[in-house]
Design a protein around this motif. Structure first.
Motif, PDB file in Angstrom:
ATOM      1  N   ARG A 113      53.670  34.897  41.320  1.00  0.00           N
ATOM      2  CA  ARG A 113      54.324  35.923  40.499  1.00  0.00           C
ATOM      3  C   ARG A 113      53.544  36.176  39.212  1.00  0.00           C
ATOM      4  NH1 ARG A 113      60.212  35.725  38.938  1.00  0.00           N
ATOM      5  NH2 ARG A 113      60.075  37.997  39.137  1.00  0.00           N
ATOM      6  N   GLY A 114      52.974  35.132  38.625  1.00  0.00           N
ATOM      7  CA  GLY A 114      52.205  35.309  37.402  1.00  0.00           C
ATOM      8  C   GLY A 114      50.985  36.181  37.603  1.00  0.00           C
ATOM      9  N   VAL A 115      50.287  35.987  38.734  1.00  0.00           N
ATOM     10  CA  VAL A 115      49.113  36.809  39.038  1.00  0.00           C
ATOM     11  C   VAL A 115      49.545  38.220  39.453  1.00  0.00           C
ATOM     12  CG1 VAL A 115      47.125  37.035  40.589  1.00  0.00           C
ATOM     13  CG2 VAL A 115      47.734  34.797  39.654  1.00  0.00           C
ATOM     14  N   HIS A 116      50.591  38.306  40.255  1.00  0.00           N
ATOM     15  CA  HIS A 116      51.081  39.598  40.722  1.00  0.00           C
ATOM     16  C   HIS A 116      51.540  40.489  39.574  1.00  0.00           C
ATOM     17  CE1 HIS A 116      54.281  42.270  42.457  1.00  0.00           C
ATOM     18  NE2 HIS A 116      53.351  42.449  43.374  1.00  0.00           N
ATOM     19  N   ALA A 117      52.144  39.910  38.541  1.00  0.00           N
ATOM     20  CA  ALA A 117      52.704  40.687  37.427  1.00  0.00           C
ATOM     21  C   ALA A 117      51.688  41.020  36.347  1.00  0.00           C
ATOM     22  CB  ALA A 117      53.873  39.922  36.807  1.00  0.00           C
ATOM     23  N   ALA A 118      50.517  40.406  36.382  1.00  0.00           N
ATOM     24  CA  ALA A 118      49.558  40.548  35.285  1.00  0.00           C
ATOM     25  C   ALA A 118      48.982  41.960  35.212  1.00  0.00           C
ATOM     26  CB  ALA A 118      48.432  39.536  35.450  1.00  0.00           C
ATOM     27  N   THR A 119      48.610  42.338  33.994  1.00  0.00           N
ATOM     28  CA  THR A 119      47.850  43.567  33.755  1.00  0.00           C
ATOM     29  C   THR A 119      46.524  43.185  33.103  1.00  0.00           C
ATOM     30  OG1 THR A 119      48.976  43.833  31.628  1.00  0.00           O
ATOM     31  CG2 THR A 119      49.882  45.025  33.511  1.00  0.00           C
ATOM     32  N   ALA A 120      45.496  43.970  33.376  1.00  0.00           N
ATOM     33  CA  ALA A 120      44.167  43.655  32.861  1.00  0.00           C
ATOM     34  C   ALA A 120      44.131  43.768  31.345  1.00  0.00           C
ATOM     35  CB  ALA A 120      43.130  44.583  33.481  1.00  0.00           C
ATOM     36  N   LEU A 173      39.691  32.825  39.414  1.00  0.00           N
ATOM     37  CA  LEU A 173      38.358  33.063  39.964  1.00  0.00           C
ATOM     38  C   LEU A 173      38.056  34.548  40.097  1.00  0.00           C
ATOM     39  CD1 LEU A 173      35.771  32.161  41.558  1.00  0.00           C
ATOM     40  CD2 LEU A 173      37.199  32.247  43.615  1.00  0.00           C
ATOM     41  N   ASP A 174      39.028  35.328  40.592  1.00  0.00           N
ATOM     42  CA  ASP A 174      38.738  36.705  40.962  1.00  0.00           C
ATOM     43  C   ASP A 174      39.711  37.744  40.422  1.00  0.00           C
ATOM     44  OD1 ASP A 174      40.801  35.724  42.533  1.00  0.00           O
ATOM     45  OD2 ASP A 174      39.613  35.699  44.374  1.00  0.00           O
ATOM     46  N   LEU A 175      40.819  37.324  39.826  1.00  0.00           N
ATOM     47  CA  LEU A 175      41.822  38.250  39.311  1.00  0.00           C
ATOM     48  C   LEU A 175      42.365  37.744  37.984  1.00  0.00           C
ATOM     49  CD1 LEU A 175      43.885  38.931  42.566  1.00  0.00           C
ATOM     50  CD2 LEU A 175      42.299  40.530  41.467  1.00  0.00           C
ATOM     51  N   LYS A 176      42.924  38.666  37.206  1.00  0.00           N
ATOM     52  CA  LYS A 176      43.598  38.294  35.965  1.00  0.00           C
ATOM     53  C   LYS A 176      44.723  37.309  36.264  1.00  0.00           C
ATOM     54  CE  LYS A 176      44.956  38.748  31.595  1.00  0.00           C
ATOM     55  NZ  LYS A 176      45.839  37.574  31.642  1.00  0.00           N
ATOM     56  N   GLY A 177      44.780  36.237  35.495  1.00  0.00           N
ATOM     57  CA  GLY A 177      45.891  35.289  35.594  1.00  0.00           C
ATOM     58  C   GLY A 177      47.056  35.743  34.734  1.00  0.00           C
ATOM     59  N   ARG A 198      39.741  45.264  27.487  1.00  0.00           N
ATOM     60  CA  ARG A 198      38.454  44.810  26.976  1.00  0.00           C
ATOM     61  C   ARG A 198      37.368  45.241  27.953  1.00  0.00           C
ATOM     62  NH1 ARG A 198      41.696  43.629  23.679  1.00  0.00           N
ATOM     63  NH2 ARG A 198      41.895  41.761  22.386  1.00  0.00           N
ATOM     64  N   PRO A 199      36.179  45.596  27.474  1.00  0.00           N
ATOM     65  CA  PRO A 199      35.076  45.899  28.401  1.00  0.00           C
ATOM     66  C   PRO A 199      34.800  44.701  29.295  1.00  0.00           C
ATOM     67  CG  PRO A 199      34.517  46.559  26.145  1.00  0.00           C
ATOM     68  CD  PRO A 199      35.789  45.762  26.061  1.00  0.00           C
ATOM     69  N   GLY A 200      34.671  44.971  30.591  1.00  0.00           N
ATOM     70  CA  GLY A 200      34.349  43.911  31.530  1.00  0.00           C
ATOM     71  C   GLY A 200      35.492  42.974  31.855  1.00  0.00           C
ATOM     72  N   ALA A 201      36.717  43.340  31.456  1.00  0.00           N
ATOM     73  CA  ALA A 201      37.855  42.459  31.708  1.00  0.00           C
ATOM     74  C   ALA A 201      38.102  42.312  33.201  1.00  0.00           C
ATOM     75  CB  ALA A 201      39.105  43.018  31.031  1.00  0.00           C
ATOM     76  N   GLN A 202      38.610  41.150  33.591  1.00  0.00           N
ATOM     77  CA  GLN A 202      38.937  40.920  34.993  1.00  0.00           C
ATOM     78  C   GLN A 202      39.989  41.906  35.487  1.00  0.00           C
ATOM     79  OE1 GLN A 202      40.220  36.874  35.647  1.00  0.00           O
ATOM     80  NE2 GLN A 202      38.572  36.496  37.066  1.00  0.00           N
ATOM     81  N   PRO A 203      39.857  42.407  36.707  1.00  0.00           N
ATOM     82  CA  PRO A 203      40.898  43.296  37.239  1.00  0.00           C
ATOM     83  C   PRO A 203      42.172  42.522  37.524  1.00  0.00           C
ATOM     84  CG  PRO A 203      39.339  42.728  38.967  1.00  0.00           C
ATOM     85  CD  PRO A 203      38.772  42.171  37.676  1.00  0.00           C
ATOM     86  N   ALA A 204      43.290  43.200  37.431  1.00  0.00           N
ATOM     87  CA  ALA A 204      44.568  42.614  37.796  1.00  0.00           C
ATOM     88  C   ALA A 204      44.870  42.898  39.267  1.00  0.00           C
ATOM     89  CB  ALA A 204      45.679  43.199  36.919  1.00  0.00           C
ATOM     90  N   TRP A 205      45.730  42.079  39.858  1.00  0.00           N
ATOM     91  CA  TRP A 205      46.151  42.304  41.247  1.00  0.00           C
ATOM     92  C   TRP A 205      46.682  43.725  41.395  1.00  0.00           C
ATOM     93  CZ3 TRP A 205      50.247  43.802  44.179  1.00  0.00           C
ATOM     94  CH2 TRP A 205      50.248  43.450  45.532  1.00  0.00           C
ATOM     95  N   ARG A 206      47.456  44.183  40.437  1.00  0.00           N
ATOM     96  CA  ARG A 206      48.054  45.516  40.506  1.00  0.00           C
ATOM     97  C   ARG A 206      46.989  46.615  40.487  1.00  0.00           C
ATOM     98  NH1 ARG A 206      53.640  45.715  39.435  1.00  0.00           N
ATOM     99  NH2 ARG A 206      54.508  43.633  39.094  1.00  0.00           N
ATOM    100  N   ASP A 207      45.888  46.382  39.776  1.00  0.00           N
ATOM    101  CA  ASP A 207      44.806  47.367  39.747  1.00  0.00           C
ATOM    102  C   ASP A 207      44.182  47.536  41.128  1.00  0.00           C
ATOM    103  OD1 ASP A 207      45.150  47.601  36.998  1.00  0.00           O
ATOM    104  OD2 ASP A 207      43.620  46.085  36.561  1.00  0.00           O
ATOM    105  N   ARG A 208      44.005  46.447  41.826  1.00  0.00           N
ATOM    106  CA  ARG A 208      43.291  46.483  43.100  1.00  0.00           C
ATOM    107  C   ARG A 208      44.202  46.740  44.290  1.00  0.00           C
ATOM    108  NH1 ARG A 208      39.325  41.623  43.969  1.00  0.00           N
ATOM    109  NH2 ARG A 208      38.814  43.004  45.711  1.00  0.00           N
TER     110      ARG A 208
END
Length: 349
Positions: free
Chosen positions: A317-324, A164-168, A327-337
């Protein structure tokens, strides 16, 4: 080294007899993850989402004839991704794997897919502009890559996944029960809902965390009412979280079915919401049969609880480890925020 003494990686491959490999199409922002069993494993499935995409899963029901599988695939690509099993079968057949039918051998490779067609990746074949989907080649490559170590986050079937709100992403976790039985989970998190409370940084799965495996932040001081309000990503068919739980216990096919059903509790512990009509939420289960349960009833109950906990942890862990995605407009990753709140920079709170 004895299996009981082997260091744990906190991956599903801590279960003896389980290997995992992934392959990605980075331009298309999609991928495949293969769970390959060193020897055919007893397996089953439980589907609680309302919109699954599956291949060769009917045989996993307890009343069906085939008892064991050679591999299980998790894939992006929506229905296009179902081609991946063909590539995996070819790679396994080249190794002499498969169900014997006279002189022929047919590798048994059930599969589930998730929807990642609208994540910004270049997929001309999905727009009717020609070209072949990459999934058959990715399925073969994932099998060839299978080993004990594999990447989490933006990798394999989780490469193009979103929530919904972060990169999976691709997640995994493992545990050892008191009697020495091992259990683990691997999951591609592409949820219709969220893995974090009210937009983050705290994970719904926080009570099950071990150490600081997904940030060590625990629960927030309070859960705001807004975090409990229903919110959904995308539309029909645009979601699905797909997973496998594995154990080295000796299980019947009926017990494996029970394990898959119980493991769905991990979805409910780590995602809000889960099992929606818009989801294809699926859990496979597999047993490599290296260690008997101490008790066929209470031992199975303990195993089911541990599998659900592992799956909840694997989702976080899958969401925590993800990177965005790049791509333009790509969902932010947990690590980004929230990366500054997470070890090693901030330390567990």
């Amino acid at each position: 080294m004895d299996v009981a003494e082997a260091p744990l990686r906190n991956l599903v491959t801590d279960v003896p007899g389980v290997l995992v490999g992934s392959a990605e199409d980075r331009q298309g922002a999609t991928g495949v993850t293969a769970v390959v069993f060193e020897e055919p494993a007893v397996a089953s499935i439980a589907v609680l989402g309302g919109a699954p995409g599956l291949r060769d899963t009917g045989l996993l029901e307890p009343e069906m004839t085939v008892e064991r599988v050679d591999a299980i695939l998790l894939s992006g690509g929506s229905a296009f991704g179902l081609d991946a099993a063909g590539g995996a079968m070819a790679a396994l057949a080249a190794r002499g794997r498969g169900f014997a039918v006279g002189p022929a051998r047919v590798p048994i490779v059930p599969q589930a897919i998730l929807f990642d067609l609208l994540n910004g990746g270049d997929k001309p074949w999905a727009r009717g502009e020609g070209g072949a989907p990459p999934y058959r080649a990715l399925g073969a490559a994932a099998v060839e890559a299978a080993g004990l170590a594999f990447a989490l986050g933006t990798a394999g079937a989780g490469f193009g996944a979103t929530t919904l709100d972060l990169k999976g992403g691709l997640g995994s976790a493992s545990a050892v029960l008191g009697d020495g039985v091992r259990v683990g989970a691997v999951v591609a998190v592409n949820a219709v809902g969220s893995a974090v409370i009210g937009g983050g940084p705290h994970f719904w799965a926080a009570p099950y965390e071990r150490g600081a495996e997904f940030g060590g932040l625990g629960w927030p001081a309070a859960i705001p009412a807004a975090a409990l309000a229903p919110r959904f990503k995308g539309g029909p068919g645009a979601n699905t979280t797909i997973a496998l739980v594995a154990t080295d216990a000796v299980l019947t096919k009926a017990q494996a079915k029970r394990l898959a059903i119980a493991a769905h509790d991990g979805f409910a512990r780590a995602l809000r919401p889960a099992h929606a009509p818009l989801d294809g939420d699926v859990v496979f289960s597999a047993a490599t049969g290296r260690r008997p349960l101490a008790d066929p009833v209470f031992g199975l109950a303990e195993l089911c609880l541990a599998a659900a906990d592992c799956l909840a942890r694997a989702i976080a862990r899958g969401v925590h480890a993800a990177t965005a995605l790049d791509r333009p407009g790509a969902q932010p990753a947990w690590r980004d925020r929230f990366g500054t709140l997470s070890p090693p920079l901030g330390g567990p709170l």
